[in-house]
Each structure stands twice: as C-alpha cells, then as structure tokens.
Design a protein around this motif. Structure first.
Motif, PDB file in Angstrom:
ATOM      1  N   ASN A  99      12.357  28.450  14.220  1.00 30.00           N
ATOM      2  CA  ASN A  99      11.942  29.143  15.802  1.00 30.00           C
ATOM      3  C   ASN A  99       9.909  29.398  16.806  1.00 30.00           C
ATOM      4  N   PRO A 100      10.196  28.091  16.856  1.00 28.67           N
ATOM      5  CA  PRO A 100       8.879  27.785  17.347  1.00 28.67           C
ATOM      6  C   PRO A 100       8.734  28.921  18.881  1.00 28.67           C
ATOM      7  N   ARG A 101       7.447  29.534  19.099  1.00 28.86           N
ATOM      8  CA  ARG A 101       7.262  30.704  19.945  1.00 28.86           C
ATOM      9  C   ARG A 101       6.482  30.489  20.933  1.00 28.86           C
ATOM     10  N   VAL A 102       6.458  30.379  22.096  1.00 28.64           N
ATOM     11  CA  VAL A 102       5.248  29.794  23.145  1.00 28.64           C
ATOM     12  C   VAL A 102       4.568  31.052  23.309  1.00 28.64           C
ATOM     13  N   THR A 103       3.592  30.916  22.223  1.00 25.02           N
ATOM     14  CA  THR A 103       2.573  32.777  22.983  1.00 25.02           C
ATOM     15  C   THR A 103       1.952  33.270  23.765  1.00 25.02           C
ATOM     16  N   LYS A 104       1.556  31.711  24.391  1.00 20.36           N
ATOM     17  CA  LYS A 104       0.875  32.237  26.004  1.00 20.36           C
ATOM     18  C   LYS A 104       0.977  31.394  27.266  1.00 20.36           C
ATOM     19  N   GLN A 155      13.370  37.656  26.235  1.00 20.51           N
ATOM     20  CA  GLN A 155      12.661  38.772  26.155  1.00 20.51           C
ATOM     21  C   GLN A 155      11.836  38.057  25.080  1.00 20.51           C
ATOM     22  N   ARG A 156      12.134  37.879  23.615  1.00 22.11           N
ATOM     23  CA  ARG A 156      11.691  37.594  22.399  1.00 22.11           C
ATOM     24  C   ARG A 156      11.103  36.144  22.307  1.00 22.11           C
ATOM     25  N   HIS A 157      11.905  35.525  23.471  1.00 22.03           N
ATOM     26  CA  HIS A 157      10.679  34.123  23.310  1.00 22.03           C
ATOM     27  C   HIS A 157      10.215  34.067  24.719  1.00 22.03           C
ATOM     28  N   ALA A 158       9.805  35.000  25.224  1.00 21.19           N
ATOM     29  CA  ALA A 158       8.730  35.271  26.797  1.00 21.19           C
ATOM     30  C   ALA A 158       7.170  35.339  25.681  1.00 21.19           C
ATOM     31  N   PRO A 159       6.115  34.493  26.492  1.00 18.13           N
ATOM     32  CA  PRO A 159       5.335  34.438  26.434  1.00 18.13           C
ATOM     33  C   PRO A 159       4.593  35.811  26.448  1.00 18.13           C
ATOM     34  N   LEU A 160       3.814  36.114  24.949  1.00 17.69           N
ATOM     35  CA  LEU A 160       3.448  37.296  25.099  1.00 17.69           C
ATOM     36  C   LEU A 160       2.358  37.610  26.299  1.00 17.69           C
ATOM     37  N   ARG A 161       2.090  36.382  26.503  1.00 15.00           N
ATOM     38  CA  ARG A 161       0.490  36.676  27.409  1.00 15.00           C
ATOM     39  C   ARG A 161       0.778  35.968  28.666  1.00 15.00           C
ATOM     40  N   PHE A 162       0.889  36.095  30.203  1.00  7.42           N
ATOM     41  CA  PHE A 162       1.019  35.417  31.253  1.00  7.42           C
ATOM     42  C   PHE A 162       0.143  35.650  32.392  1.00  7.42           C
ATOM     43  N   GLU A 163      -0.586  34.289  32.628  1.00  7.10           N
ATOM     44  CA  GLU A 163      -1.371  34.053  33.640  1.00  7.10           C
ATOM     45  C   GLU A 163      -1.241  33.352  34.667  1.00  7.10           C
ATOM     46  N   ALA A 164      -0.900  33.793  36.054  1.00  5.47           N
ATOM     47  CA  ALA A 164      -0.871  32.835  37.027  1.00  5.47           C
ATOM     48  C   ALA A 164      -2.230  32.556  38.382  1.00  5.47           C
ATOM     49  N   HIS A 165      -2.519  32.081  38.443  1.00  2.69           N
ATOM     50  CA  HIS A 165      -3.861  32.014  39.662  1.00  2.69           C
ATOM     51  C   HIS A 165      -3.877  30.919  40.315  1.00  2.69           C
ATOM     52  N   ILE A 166      -3.674  31.389  41.826  1.00  2.00           N
ATOM     53  CA  ILE A 166      -3.509  31.032  43.169  1.00  2.00           C
ATOM     54  C   ILE A 166      -4.512  30.551  43.969  1.00  2.00           C
ATOM     55  N   MET A 167      -4.839  29.217  44.240  1.00  2.00           N
ATOM     56  CA  MET A 167      -5.964  28.998  44.535  1.00  2.00           C
ATOM     57  C   MET A 167      -5.474  29.757  45.811  1.00  2.00           C
TER      58      MET A 167
END
Length: 695
Positions: free
Chosen positions: A582-587, A643-655
């Motif tokens: 059960n690999p989990r993407v965390t960020k 939702q349980r597979h979604a990253p615990l933290r997500f960031e989007a940076h718009i240039m």
C-alpha cells in the motif's frame, strides 16, 4: 442586446426570438433580444445584456467540472467592468457551424481573445450610448459594477442602455481589450461561479432533467466486449410492474419502464443467450505479448556509447467520470431532440441524425453540464443509443448507463508498450530513441479480423509526442516510431492522451540515466533541459518541495517535468512505501507556467486533479481483460485513488506571466505520473516497468 463578434466586423441583423427548451431543469432559454449583431468568427460568441442588467454569453463549450464557465465569465467581467455575479454563462446547444469542441486543453486558449474582444466591443457601445444620453464626452465616462458612471456621479445600468447601444455603429471610445497590466479580474484567484449551485444540488445534470413523457431506460449488455444477442425471452420482464417496452439495440436489450427501479429489475429478468464477442479468446497476457511484438525495432545505437534501456507496459484505463453516462432522447417521425453532456455536440448531431435516419437539420442537441469527463464525453455512444431506443419504443426516454455498463463496455485509454533507449558517452546523452505500440483506436473504420484482432507494425504515424517531436532535453539524436495492435475494443482519448504514458516512461528513463551517470535527478535535468521556462518550474518545485531533504527509510522523493499546449509543468512527489502493498504518496508540489492564468484557483484545482490521476494510474488503477471481458465493474475494483490515497500535503505554484494563456487541463498528468513512479523507484531501489504497479 446581443453581440456576436468576428474580428472587428459587426453587422445588424433582425430581432431574434428563441424557442424555450421543453426540458425542465435545462439551462435557461435565451431571453428575447432587441437587436442581434452577428459575425463570422469560428467561436460565434454571443453576448446579451438584459434589461435586468445581466450579461449572458452562451458558451460553445461544455462545462464538465474544469471551470471553463468561470474562466469565460471572468474574461467578460474584466473587459465589461461588470460584476462577476452579473455574468451568466449558459451552454450553447449544437450549432451548424463554428467551433464547439471541448478538449485538447484548448478552451481557455481559443476563447481568450474572442471573449475579451466581444466584451470590449460591448463596453465601448454602452459607454457611447450613455455619452449620447447625457450629452457628455464619452472619454469622461467610466464603467464599474455593470454600470456607466458620469463625472457628476450619475449612473446608468448596462441593461438600461441596451436598446440605444445596439444602434451604435461606431463607438466613441476604444473597443480594444485591456492590456494585461490593467487586469483586475483576470489573474485573481476566484471561486467558481457555480460552486454554490453544485454543493446545494441546484446545478442540473442530464439525470435531473424532466422531459415530458420521457421514461427511464436501461440496457442489458453482453458479458464480453462486442457480444451479440442470439435470442431473448422477455416474457417475464414484460409482465413486471411499470414496464412499457423491451427493444433490441446494437449493444444489447433495452428496457423502458416507469422508474429506474422497475427498469433494472426487468432488465435482470431478461433471459438472453449471447454470442461471445470477437475477443473472447483473448486476455491480458496475450494482449501484452502482441503489443510487445508490435513495437518497432530501435535500430543501432551510436558507436562507442553505453545504453540505458527500459520496456514499459501500461494497462487499459477507464474514464469513470463521477456522473454516469445519461441521455434524454425524444425521436419522432420527422424530428429528434436530445439532451446530454457532450464535448463534440456538432459531431454528435450528425451521428445521431444518421443513426435515426433524419436530416441533421431535424435533430436538436441540447448541451448539458457534465459531472466529469476526462475525455469520455468526446464520444456520444449513450446519446446515439438513447435515440435508437426512443425511436424503437416510440416514446421519449431517459437512458442511464450504470457504472458497470461504462467500465465494462465504455471507452477506455488504450493499453500500450514502450521501448526506450538512451545512449550516453563522455558523461552526456548522445542519442534517445522511443518506440511504442498501443491498441489501435481505429478499429471501427477497418474492423477487426476474424481472430479478434491483427498485429500491425506500420510506422507512418507517431501515436504521440515522441522525442523527435518534443525535444524537451538536449539528448543528441532523437528518434521514434510507433506500431499498433488492432482490436475490437471501445477506445477513446483519456486525459493527456498519449503524453500520459509516453512522458511517464521517458521521465523514468531520464532518472535512470542520471543515476547511471552519478548525477542528481534535478541537477541532471537542469543541465539538459532546452527551455528556460521548464527549468524555472523545475527549480520552483525543487525549492518549494525541499528536494534532497533527509527522509526516513522507505520514503523518497521523485521529480518529473512536461511541456505541451504552450505550457510547462514540474512535479515533485514524496512517497511512503514502508507498507509495500500500500504505497502512499504523502506530498505533491507542482509548479506550472501556463502564460496568463485566468483563474489561478481553477488552475490549482486542475493540477490537483492531475496529481490524483498520476497517483491512480501509476499505483493501482487499471482494467484487466479476461477472455474478452473487462474484469472490473465499479470503483470497488477499478481502484482509483480515494481520499485516503490522496497526498497529505499538496502545493501548486503558478508562475507569473503576461503572455496569452496556454493549455492547462491535461498538462499535469505526465509530470505527476512520472514523479510518483520515480519516487517509488528511489524508495524501493527498483525499476518499475508495468503500470499500474499492482498489475
């Protein structure tokens, strides 16, 4: 007052009235208009300012959750100086000409110029009308909050100026759109204009519509792809309560009843003998073998170079939009009317007309918002089927495909096999070759062979952005070929189309080349990327995601980049594989340069969605083929990320950028998938080759 713009050419037409839709809950019909000003541009946009001071633009695109109605409303509000709350963007029904294609990450790009020019022209005429009313120089007037304002404080709503503004041929002020430095709406993070309607249930989807006399319909479908009805005993089904009709269609046997409950119960009571489909002897292993054999040879590498090679397998993937396919059809002897969510309504109208034997001019297609698509609504199989059922049953119907119907018999991303070789010498890549084969999407025109498919290795057409087309890296001599395996399967374009697999495989090889040369993956990319904009988004995610930071055992970072649609993106992913099953993407950290981001909040949502797509298709979501049948049938076994597979933290940076918009809807998929795969490889010390990884 209605404006339709073609470049700067405007002509006066007769007053226009429009019949109201016969579907309760459909998008509101066009309000009666004083004057129509029409043009000939491809978008054929129409802007109406009503007496109630509402600005209405009928959009020649479909809203399927991507936020295009909000983006266009922002463009209109910007140039008109209207309140965003005063701008309404209903969906245009199918036309006979122009552009109504929603796809290819093209909507904002193609509408940005025409929509802004449309609104700027409307504003110039409204200001001129106010100037004449008040006998004030037009240049002294200003606009704000859907009003024209005089120097002495007098105001006039746009709606109160419509009749006089419509008669103006030459505005007294400029009709040029604002320069980007003057934007106050475009570029500001904005909540969707339909957000409240969606969360409160006010937003109407096809399943919510009520068309007079339309009865629910469902279809019993074969156990295998392409199976046919041999015989059917429908006596029990016809005798059940609420059942009105049982009719044969190409895809199976349809039941029309007073409710979906009755329809499904009667469908299950049908006793059908099926002939197996043409792929009944074929399963995953054989398909993978055929694909491998169809990949063209890579040729001879440069003399004196060392090789990094990889072969990659990608499974079939369902679109599985949250809203199941639904269509309402009312087909009569001399006309037809259809309601459904379509990315290609003009093509749909032609196809439906041909299917029911009517001229296209006698078929009316109403475009309804959709609950997700990801390419699924480019095809209109459900609408055609609904029309045929309506014709056979001689009554209006509301057809619904169940989740199992669409996953097992609907369109899917083709399976593919990729063979990549990077040749390096003296610390740099001197040649890069990528050959691939996928299940052909052209089977419908040529038809499969009697054996259920034939292998071809024609290389006349590259199936996607091969290295020779993209040139993302300075990798010396680039080359690529493609082959195909023709199978009688319902295939369709899936979000990011070919790039979603091709770039994923290439970014994995880029990481492996860096490792072979003893270089850091980010540093290696920085020195080999051709485009400084791609390098900038890579630098952004590396800095924001703290690339190279110390992580616990079983955790790792991965990175990937992609460039397409006049835009570019980078993604950094962190993964936890301490539970190997059960690999989990965390960020996830993403950075995108899409030119002018009309709505940065909407773009962030698009990138978040592509991150989930990358996580899903790399780790766990795909379709198996067992003896000609799709094994999966619901979200329970088609394991798209929850939702349980979604990253615990997500960031989007718009240039930041002032250039015109590029595409964004599909942009992030390849980078997200590549970053997740590379993070998994670094965390496990493995070389992932089959996707999803649990197949």
């Amino acid at each position: 007052m209605v404006y339709s713009l073609a470049a700067s050419t405007l002509t006066i037409a007769a007053p226009l009235g429009c019949d109201t839709s016969s579907a309760e809950g459909a998008e509101p019909a066009r309000r009666p208009s004083h004057v129509l000003v029409s043009g000939t541009d491809e978008e054929m946009l129409v802007l109406e300012v009503t007496a109630a001071n509402k600005v209405v633009v009928r959009l020649p695109r479909v809203e399927v959750g991507q936020g295009v109605t909000t983006a266009v409303a922002m463009m209109i509000a910007e140039e008109l100086d209207a309140r965003l709350a005063d701008v309404e963007i209903p969906l245009a029904e199918a036309r006979t000409k122009g552009n109504q294609f929603t796809g290819g990450s093209s909507s904002v790009r193609s509408l940005y110029g025409p929509a802004r020019q449309l609104a700027a022209t409307a504003r110039a005429r409204l200001v001129t009308a106010a100037a004449r009313r008040w006998n004030v120089p037009a240049w002294k007037l200003r606009t704000r909050d859907t009003r024209v304002i005089a120097p002495d404080g007098r105001t006039a709503t746009f709606g109160s100026l419509t009749a006089s503004a419509a008669r103006i041929r030459r505005p007294a002020v400029s009709a040029k759109p604002k320069p980007s430095r003057a934007h106050r709406v475009i570029g500001r993070p904005t909540t969707r204009i339909d957000a409240r309607d969606i969360v409160t249930g006010k937003a109407q989807y096809t399943g919510d519509l009520t068309v007079a006399g339309a009865m629910p319909a469902v279809v019993a479908r074969p156990p295998t792809l392409g199976g046919k009805v041999v015989s059917v005993d429908d006596r029990e089904a016809r005798a059940m309560p609420g059942v009105h009709a049982v009719v044969k269609v190409a895809g199976g046997v349809a039941v029309v009843a007073e409710s979906f409950h009755y329809a499904f119960k009667a469908r299950d009571a049908l006793r059908i003998t099926w002939a197996p489909g043409p792929l009944a002897a074929l399963s995953d292993a054989a398909i993978r073998s055929r694909l491998r054999a169809a990949v063209p040879r890579l040729g001879t590498p440069p003399r004196g170079s060392a090789q990094i090679q990889g072969e990659f397998e990608f499974a079939f993937v369902s679109h599985a939009p949250m809203e199941v396919l639904t269509a309402v059809a009312d087909v009569r002897a001399n006309r037809a009317e259809i309601w459904f969510s379509s990315q290609t309504p003009m093509d749909a109208r032609e196809s439906i007309a041909a299917a029911v034997g009517l001229p296209a001019s006698k078929v009316r297609v109403h475009v309804v918002r959709g609950g997700g698509s990801f390419g699924r609504r480019l095809n209109h199989d459900a609408a055609i089927e609904a029309a045929l059922i309506s014709k056979a049953a001689r009554r209006p119907v509301k057809l619904m495909w169940s989740r199992a119907d669409d996953i097992r018999h609907g369109r899917m991303r083709p399976a593919g096999h990729h063979r990549i070789r990077a040749s390096h010498a003296q610390g740099r890549v001197v040649a890069f070759t990528h050959a691939m084969a996928s299940v052909s999407e052209q089977y419908e025109s040529g038809g499969p062979s009697a054996q259920g498919g034939r292998v071809t290795t024609a290389v006349a057409r590259a199936a996607g952005p091969l290295p020779s087309d993209s040139g993302l890296y300075n990798f010396g001599r680039l080359s690529g070929d493609s082959g195909s395996v023709e199978l009688a399967m319902p295939l369709g374009a899936w979000r990011s189309v070919d790039s979603g697999t091709m770039r994923t495989a290439e970014e994995i090889i880029v990481d492996e080349v860096a490792r072979s040369l003893g270089k850091d993956p980010v540093a290696f990319r920085r020195t080999t990327l051709r485009n400084k904009a791609v390098r900038a988004v890579l630098d952004k995610v590396a800095a924001a995601g703290h690339w190279g930071r110390t992580l616990p055992a079983g955790h790792a970072q991965g990175v990937a980049v992609h460039e397409e649609y006049d835009s570019c993106v980078a993604c950094l992913a962190e993964i936890d594989v301490t539970d190997p099953k059960n690999p989990r993407v965390t960020k996830v950290v993403m950075a995108a340069d899409v030119g002018t981001a009309v709505n940065p909040r909407g773009l962030e949502a698009q990138l978040m969605g592509t991150a989930i797509d990358g996580i899903s298709t790399v780790l766990q979501a795909g379709l198996h083929i067992d003896r000609g049948a799709v094994r999966e049938s619901s979200y329970a076994d088609f394991r798209y990320a929850r939702q349980r597979h979604a990253p615990l933290r997500f960031e989007a940076h718009i240039m930041p950028s002032r250039r015109e918009p590029g595409g964004a809807g599909e942009l992030g998929v390849p980078a997200a998938a590549g970053a997740v795969a590379n993070a998994y490889a670094r965390a496990t010390g493995s070389k992932p080759r089959r996707f999803p990884l649990n197949f």
